[in-house]
Motif scaffolding. Structure first.
Motif, PDB file in Angstrom:
ATOM      1  N   UNK A 225       0.864  -1.180   0.000  1.00 18.52           N
ATOM      2  CA  UNK A 225       0.000   0.000   0.000  1.00 18.52           C
ATOM      3  C   UNK A 225       0.898   1.228   0.000  1.00 18.52           C
ATOM      4  N   UNK A 226       1.260   1.677  -1.196  1.00 16.83           N
ATOM      5  CA  UNK A 226       2.197   2.787  -1.365  1.00 16.83           C
ATOM      6  C   UNK A 226       1.611   3.768  -2.365  1.00 16.83           C
ATOM      7  N   UNK A 227       1.589   5.047  -1.974  1.00 22.54           N
ATOM      8  CA  UNK A 227       1.112   6.095  -2.864  1.00 22.54           C
ATOM      9  C   UNK A 227       2.122   7.235  -2.893  1.00 22.54           C
ATOM     10  N   UNK A 228       1.978   8.084  -3.892  1.00 21.26           N
ATOM     11  CA  UNK A 228       2.846   9.250  -4.012  1.00 21.26           C
ATOM     12  C   UNK A 228       2.001  10.497  -4.249  1.00 21.26           C
ATOM     13  N   UNK A 229       2.369  11.569  -3.560  1.00 21.79           N
ATOM     14  CA  UNK A 229       1.785  12.879  -3.808  1.00 21.79           C
ATOM     15  C   UNK A 229       2.905  13.828  -4.217  1.00 21.79           C
TER      16      UNK A 229
END
Length: 261
Positions: A225-229
């Motif tokens: 569960x990895x996101x980027x902003x």
């Protein structure tokens, strides 16, 4: 670190600094505890702030005090961590990594610091918290997730770009492919055991966006569960400056990993 000066320090509310606590025998194996600012809206959990500086001795936690105070002002219990760094006895790999685990073990045992924990690291601190996200003990210690701000999350890319005048090799003490390198590289600890939120500025020339791209792809492919902003117009230091608009994104990333109070 960038040649750009650190954000101008702001005063830590006098009631916020509750104590400085030790988690080891070395004088730098300590952390400051900041209580939620009086009157701030209550927030769940504890935010653990891990400063950057390419793991080098000349950069300590002082430049992260405004960031820590801002989390306290948002209602969080806050820990501002120090650790042994390159150029200090015991600093580098494995000592710095050992410090991260010992730090979190100590924080998790404090009755006045509520779980869950959210780890927030900037630059080299972003590397350390992302590395921690991949360790089997992360969930055991109550880590709910990590927020990596311009983190050096892919040591191979950082090495190829010679970031920080080859700070990565100085930190590890060897090059890619060695056991020490593998043990320290977040790319070798996938999937992450807890959610990871990458926050980066599109104008960062100290830890460019390319450093996070490979980690993001590999972590997702591994089922993490990895996101980027990406914060438009932000460079490297804006992400830890409470007076910069970019900091709102950081506060939001932290809140997203904690239960509603």
């Amino acid at each position: 670190m960038t040649a750009r000066p650190d954000p101008t320090p702001t005063a830590v509310p006098p009631t916020a600094l509750a104590a400085t606590r030790s988690y080891g025998d070395d004088a730098v194996q300590v952390y400051d505890v900041l209580a939620p600012t009086a009157g701030a809206p209550a927030a769940a959990g504890t935010v653990v702030v891990v400063h950057g500086g390419f793991w080098r001795a000349e950069y300590d936690r002082e430049h992260a005090r405004p960031e820590a105070a801002a989390f306290a002002a948002a209602g969080h219990h806050v820990v501002l961590a120090e650790y042994r760094r390159t150029g200090m006895p015991g600093g580098g790999v494995p000592g710095t990594l050992d410090d991260v685990r010992a730090l979190l073990t100590s924080v998790a045992a404090q009755p006045d610091l509520p779980r869950p924990l959210v780890l927030v690291g900037h630059s080299a601190g972003g590397h350390l918290v992302t590395w921690a996200a991949g360790q089997p003990w992360a969930t055991e210690l109550g880590v709910a997730g990590v927020v990596s701000l311009a983190g050096v999350v892919d040591l191979g890319v950082a090495d190829r770009l010679h970031l920080g005048a080859d700070a990565t090799r100085d930190f590890v003490g060897s090059g890619p492919g060695t056991p020490a390198w593998t043990s320290a590289d977040p790319m070798s600890a996938l999937p992450a055991r807890v959610p990871v939120r990458l926050v980066t500025g599109d104008r960062d020339d100290t830890v460019p966006m390319a450093v996070g791209a490979g980690y993001l792809a590999a972590a997702r492919a591994a089922g993490g569960d990895v996101t980027e902003q990406v914060v438009a117009g932000a460079g490297h230091m804006e992400l830890i400056d409470p007076d910069d608009p970019a900091f709102a994104t950081v506060l939001g990333a932290v809140a997203s990993l904690l239960p509603a109070p």
